[in-house]
Design an enzyme around this catalytic site. Sequence first.
Site, PDB file in Angstrom:
ATOM      1  N   ASP A   1      22.847  44.942  63.774  1.00 12.05           N
ATOM      2  CA  ASP A   1      24.187  44.769  63.801  1.00 12.05           C
ATOM      3  C   ASP A   1      24.663  44.672  62.295  1.00 12.05           C
ATOM      4  O   ASP A   1      23.930  44.299  61.562  1.00 12.05           O
ATOM      5  CB  ASP A   1      24.743  43.378  64.688  1.00 12.05           C
ATOM      6  CG  ASP A   1      26.146  43.203  64.500  1.00 12.05           C
ATOM      7  OD1 ASP A   1      27.022  44.328  64.922  1.00 12.05           O
ATOM      8  OD2 ASP A   1      26.413  42.121  64.355  1.00 12.05           O
ATOM      9  N   LEU A   2      25.742  45.121  62.111  1.00  7.16           N
ATOM     10  CA  LEU A   2      26.413  45.272  60.513  1.00  7.16           C
ATOM     11  C   LEU A   2      27.082  43.802  60.286  1.00  7.16           C
ATOM     12  O   LEU A   2      26.444  42.938  59.419  1.00  7.16           O
ATOM     13  CB  LEU A   2      27.309  46.431  60.328  1.00  7.16           C
ATOM     14  CG  LEU A   2      27.732  46.559  59.050  1.00  7.16           C
ATOM     15  CD1 LEU A   2      26.509  46.639  58.049  1.00  7.16           C
ATOM     16  CD2 LEU A   2      28.781  47.795  58.979  1.00  7.16           C
ATOM     17  N   ASP A   3      28.316  43.422  60.909  1.00  5.27           N
ATOM     18  CA  ASP A   3      29.162  42.335  60.687  1.00  5.27           C
ATOM     19  C   ASP A   3      28.627  41.339  61.047  1.00  5.27           C
ATOM     20  O   ASP A   3      28.364  41.060  62.353  1.00  5.27           O
ATOM     21  CB  ASP A   3      30.419  42.647  61.022  1.00  5.27           C
ATOM     22  CG  ASP A   3      31.500  41.622  60.594  1.00  5.27           C
ATOM     23  OD1 ASP A   3      30.996  40.940  59.703  1.00  5.27           O
ATOM     24  OD2 ASP A   3      32.415  41.434  61.337  1.00  5.27           O
TER      25      ASP A   3
ATOM     26  N   THR B   1      32.064  40.767  57.115  1.00  5.17           N
ATOM     27  CA  THR B   1      33.499  41.331  56.827  1.00  5.17           C
ATOM     28  C   THR B   1      34.559  40.775  57.648  1.00  5.17           C
ATOM     29  O   THR B   1      35.624  40.968  57.618  1.00  5.17           O
ATOM     30  CB  THR B   1      33.330  42.795  57.349  1.00  5.17           C
ATOM     31  OG1 THR B   1      32.599  42.930  58.667  1.00  5.17           O
ATOM     32  CG2 THR B   1      32.585  43.656  56.389  1.00  5.17           C
TER      33      THR B   1
ATOM     34  N   LYS C   1      34.991  38.386  66.924  1.00  3.15           N
ATOM     35  CA  LYS C   1      33.286  38.888  66.251  1.00  3.15           C
ATOM     36  C   LYS C   1      32.676  39.733  67.168  1.00  3.15           C
ATOM     37  O   LYS C   1      32.713  39.258  68.453  1.00  3.15           O
ATOM     38  CB  LYS C   1      32.637  37.704  65.812  1.00  3.15           C
ATOM     39  CG  LYS C   1      33.203  36.973  64.599  1.00  3.15           C
ATOM     40  CD  LYS C   1      32.432  35.757  64.040  1.00  3.15           C
ATOM     41  CE  LYS C   1      33.003  35.348  62.680  1.00  3.15           C
ATOM     42  NZ  LYS C   1      32.566  34.130  62.446  1.00  3.15           N
TER      43      LYS C   1
ATOM     44  N   ARG D   1      38.281  47.108  68.060  1.00  2.00           N
ATOM     45  CA  ARG D   1      39.413  47.205  67.310  1.00  2.00           C
ATOM     46  C   ARG D   1      40.283  47.007  68.536  1.00  2.00           C
ATOM     47  O   ARG D   1      41.411  45.973  68.368  1.00  2.00           O
ATOM     48  CB  ARG D   1      39.403  48.173  66.445  1.00  2.00           C
ATOM     49  CG  ARG D   1      40.807  48.010  65.409  1.00  2.00           C
ATOM     50  CD  ARG D   1      41.069  49.273  64.737  1.00  2.00           C
ATOM     51  NE  ARG D   1      39.793  49.698  64.090  1.00  2.00           N
ATOM     52  CZ  ARG D   1      39.597  50.937  63.592  1.00  2.00           C
ATOM     53  NH1 ARG D   1      40.776  51.717  63.599  1.00  2.00           N
ATOM     54  NH2 ARG D   1      38.397  51.441  63.100  1.00  2.00           N
TER      55      ARG D   1
ATOM     56  N   SER E   1      26.388  48.990  65.189  1.00  2.00           N
ATOM     57  CA  SER E   1      27.603  48.476  65.120  1.00  2.00           C
ATOM     58  C   SER E   1      28.763  48.933  65.735  1.00  2.00           C
ATOM     59  O   SER E   1      29.003  50.109  65.903  1.00  2.00           O
ATOM     60  CB  SER E   1      28.054  48.437  63.444  1.00  2.00           C
ATOM     61  OG  SER E   1      29.214  47.868  63.349  1.00  2.00           O
ATOM     62  N   ALA E   2      29.807  47.933  66.020  1.00  2.00           N
ATOM     63  CA  ALA E   2      30.831  48.307  66.708  1.00  2.00           C
ATOM     64  C   ALA E   2      31.830  48.959  65.803  1.00  2.00           C
ATOM     65  O   ALA E   2      32.961  49.548  66.184  1.00  2.00           O
ATOM     66  CB  ALA E   2      31.668  47.224  67.583  1.00  2.00           C
TER      67      ALA E   2
ATOM     68  N   LYS F   1      30.153  46.547  73.303  1.00  2.00           N
ATOM     69  CA  LYS F   1      29.228  45.542  73.467  1.00  2.00           C
ATOM     70  C   LYS F   1      29.816  44.565  74.551  1.00  2.00           C
ATOM     71  O   LYS F   1      31.237  44.482  74.102  1.00  2.00           O
ATOM     72  CB  LYS F   1      28.681  44.748  72.355  1.00  2.00           C
ATOM     73  CG  LYS F   1      27.931  45.607  71.327  1.00  2.00           C
ATOM     74  CD  LYS F   1      27.708  45.179  69.783  1.00  2.00           C
ATOM     75  CE  LYS F   1      27.233  45.851  68.759  1.00  2.00           C
ATOM     76  NZ  LYS F   1      27.108  45.330  67.843  1.00  2.00           N
TER      77      LYS F   1
ATOM     78  N   GLU G   1      21.537  40.252  66.063  1.00  2.00           N
ATOM     79  CA  GLU G   1      22.931  40.327  66.457  1.00  2.00           C
ATOM     80  C   GLU G   1      23.450  38.753  66.041  1.00  2.00           C
ATOM     81  O   GLU G   1      22.777  37.839  66.396  1.00  2.00           O
ATOM     82  CB  GLU G   1      23.034  40.331  67.678  1.00  2.00           C
ATOM     83  CG  GLU G   1      23.686  41.769  68.309  1.00  2.00           C
ATOM     84  CD  GLU G   1      24.992  41.846  67.959  1.00  2.00           C
ATOM     85  OE1 GLU G   1      25.835  40.906  67.589  1.00  2.00           O
ATOM     86  OE2 GLU G   1      25.771  43.164  67.788  1.00  2.00           O
ATOM     87  N   ASP G   2      24.722  38.687  65.566  1.00  2.00           N
ATOM     88  CA  ASP G   2      25.407  37.445  65.310  1.00  2.00           C
ATOM     89  C   ASP G   2      26.573  37.226  66.539  1.00  2.00           C
ATOM     90  O   ASP G   2      26.865  35.939  66.721  1.00  2.00           O
ATOM     91  CB  ASP G   2      26.287  37.517  64.252  1.00  2.00           C
ATOM     92  CG  ASP G   2      27.419  38.430  64.159  1.00  2.00           C
ATOM     93  OD1 ASP G   2      27.130  39.485  64.726  1.00  2.00           O
ATOM     94  OD2 ASP G   2      28.339  37.679  63.939  1.00  2.00           O
TER      95      ASP G   2
END
Length: 224
Positions: A10-12, A18, A46, A50, A115-116, A146, A170-171
């Site tokens: 995952d990115l963020d 971010t 999180k 969007r 990532s989403a 997700k 994943e966070d």
Amino acid sequence: MNNIKACIFDLDGVIVDTAIYHYKAWKRLANELGFDFTEHDNEQLKGVSRMRSLEIVLQCGGVTKTEAEKEQLAAQKNTWYTEMITQMTPDEILPGAQEFVESCRDAGIKTALGSASKNSMTILNKLNIAHLFDVIIDGNKVSKAKPDPEVFLKGAQELGVEPKYCVVFEDAIAGVEAAKAGGMKAVGIGNPDILHEADLVVSGLDKVPQPPKGGAGDWALNKI
Ligand code: B16
Ligand code: MG
């Protein structure tokens, strides 16, 4: 026990944080609509897409909007958000993240981003780490958010690795659920009480054992 052949990140919240920029942009939008949006409220966003994030923000203010108005508000938020993320630098990569991804590649393990965010490429380019991922699946490439496993299954498919040989980092609760729903291992990054569905929870990628240099056969993560 399946030996891991691919890592999907995952990115963020895993590679970079971010959330503060998302928060500032959503708060600005809320304030313009006449209500406040707190950092505590922001926790609910999180890992969420969007448009779903916008719906949560509007709910916090008790505000109703038409679909056309929602499109316009989401676009406005994204304009403010992209103004901030285009100022990002490699210093913002979370501790140990780049080193961990590099150690996977050195050990012959494939790497993907899952990532989403539709802004993933902008962020990866600002951080100078796009080249570290064999495959990049972001919010532009998936139709289901997700906890649907689509983003991770596409990653595994493009890497050519069966889900049972993949581990996802994943966070977000929804992200851990997505990984498990896809038949993958999940390493949670954050609080073990919140991410209890994960196979292992750590505070950051700097705390995950790296695969041995000569090959990943004896890797501690093969045993989770
Ligand atoms: P964008 P991730 C997610 O990224 C964020 O956690 C979430 O807060 C955001 O709403 C979502 O991306 C969409 O982002 O507006 O840039 O398309 O955690 O899946 O890497
Ligand atoms: Mg995340």
